[in-house]
Scaffold this motif. Structure first.
Motif, PDB file in Angstrom:
ATOM      1  N   LYS A  66       0.789  -1.387   0.094  1.00 30.05           N
ATOM      2  CA  LYS A  66       0.144   0.108  -0.158  1.00 30.05           C
ATOM      3  C   LYS A  66       0.880   1.295   0.123  1.00 30.05           C
ATOM      4  N   GLU A  67       1.858   1.174   0.923  1.00 30.92           N
ATOM      5  CA  GLU A  67       2.676   2.608   0.936  1.00 30.92           C
ATOM      6  C   GLU A  67       3.414   2.696  -0.589  1.00 30.92           C
ATOM      7  N   VAL A  70       0.754   4.064  -2.935  1.00 32.38           N
ATOM      8  CA  VAL A  70       0.287   5.503  -2.629  1.00 32.38           C
ATOM      9  C   VAL A  70       1.681   6.354  -3.109  1.00 32.38           C
ATOM     10  N   LYS A  71       2.775   6.065  -2.885  1.00 35.09           N
ATOM     11  CA  LYS A  71       3.921   6.758  -3.083  1.00 35.09           C
ATOM     12  C   LYS A  71       3.829   7.100  -4.585  1.00 35.09           C
ATOM     13  N   SER A  72       3.706   5.879  -5.483  1.00 31.19           N
ATOM     14  CA  SER A  72       3.631   6.204  -6.930  1.00 31.19           C
ATOM     15  C   SER A  72       2.547   6.792  -7.559  1.00 31.19           C
ATOM     16  N   LYS A  73       1.633   7.066  -6.994  1.00 33.35           N
ATOM     17  CA  LYS A  73       0.577   7.981  -7.665  1.00 33.35           C
ATOM     18  C   LYS A  73       0.159   7.665  -8.907  1.00 33.35           C
ATOM     19  N   GLY A  74       0.280   6.282  -8.911  1.00 35.77           N
ATOM     20  CA  GLY A  74      -0.159   5.556 -10.279  1.00 35.77           C
ATOM     21  C   GLY A  74       0.883   5.508 -11.483  1.00 35.77           C
ATOM     22  N   ARG A  75       1.999   5.979 -10.980  1.00 39.31           N
ATOM     23  CA  ARG A  75       3.164   6.047 -11.921  1.00 39.31           C
ATOM     24  C   ARG A  75       4.424   5.373 -11.491  1.00 39.31           C
ATOM     25  N   ASN A  78       7.648   6.953 -10.424  1.00 36.30           N
ATOM     26  CA  ASN A  78       7.705   7.828  -9.155  1.00 36.30           C
ATOM     27  C   ASN A  78       8.341   6.895  -8.076  1.00 36.30           C
TER      28      ASN A  78
END
Length: 99
Positions: A66-67, A70-75, A78
């Motif tokens: 999950k972390e 979330v950090k990736s913001k869908g990319r 990232n």
């Protein structure tokens, strides 16, 4: 996102209400193109199998995935390659039940 209003709204140019109407029409058009039967079938599968799949991961692993997501913001760009590899490993473990 709304574009700045052109003109004074009385003659020529685009009024804000016209821009909103255009955005709404595009949203409705996009929603009609969605294959809702497929979405529904996938949602049912997820409901039935999701708990089993995620039960193959520990609480810490679920938190870790999950972390990273979330950090990736869908990319994927990232996050680091190591984090992408970790997500891949956790997904494999979730679906197969082992590393």
């Amino acid at each position: 996102m709304l574009q700045p209003v052109k003109g004074n709204g009385k003659t020529g140019g685009t009024t804000r209400s016209a821009a909103v109407a255009t955005l709404a029409a595009k949203g409705i058009s996009a929603a009609r193109k969605v294959e809702w039967k497929l979405v529904w079938a996938r949602a049912q599968w997820l409901l039935e199998h999701g708990r089993r799949v995620f039960s193959n991961l520990t609480e810490r692993e679920r938190s870790e995935i999950k972390e990273i997501l979330v950090k990736s913001k869908g990319r994927p760009a990232n996050v680091t390659q190591r984090e992408r590899d970790r997500v891949q490993s956790l997904v494999r473990k979730a679906f197969l039940g082992f590393k």
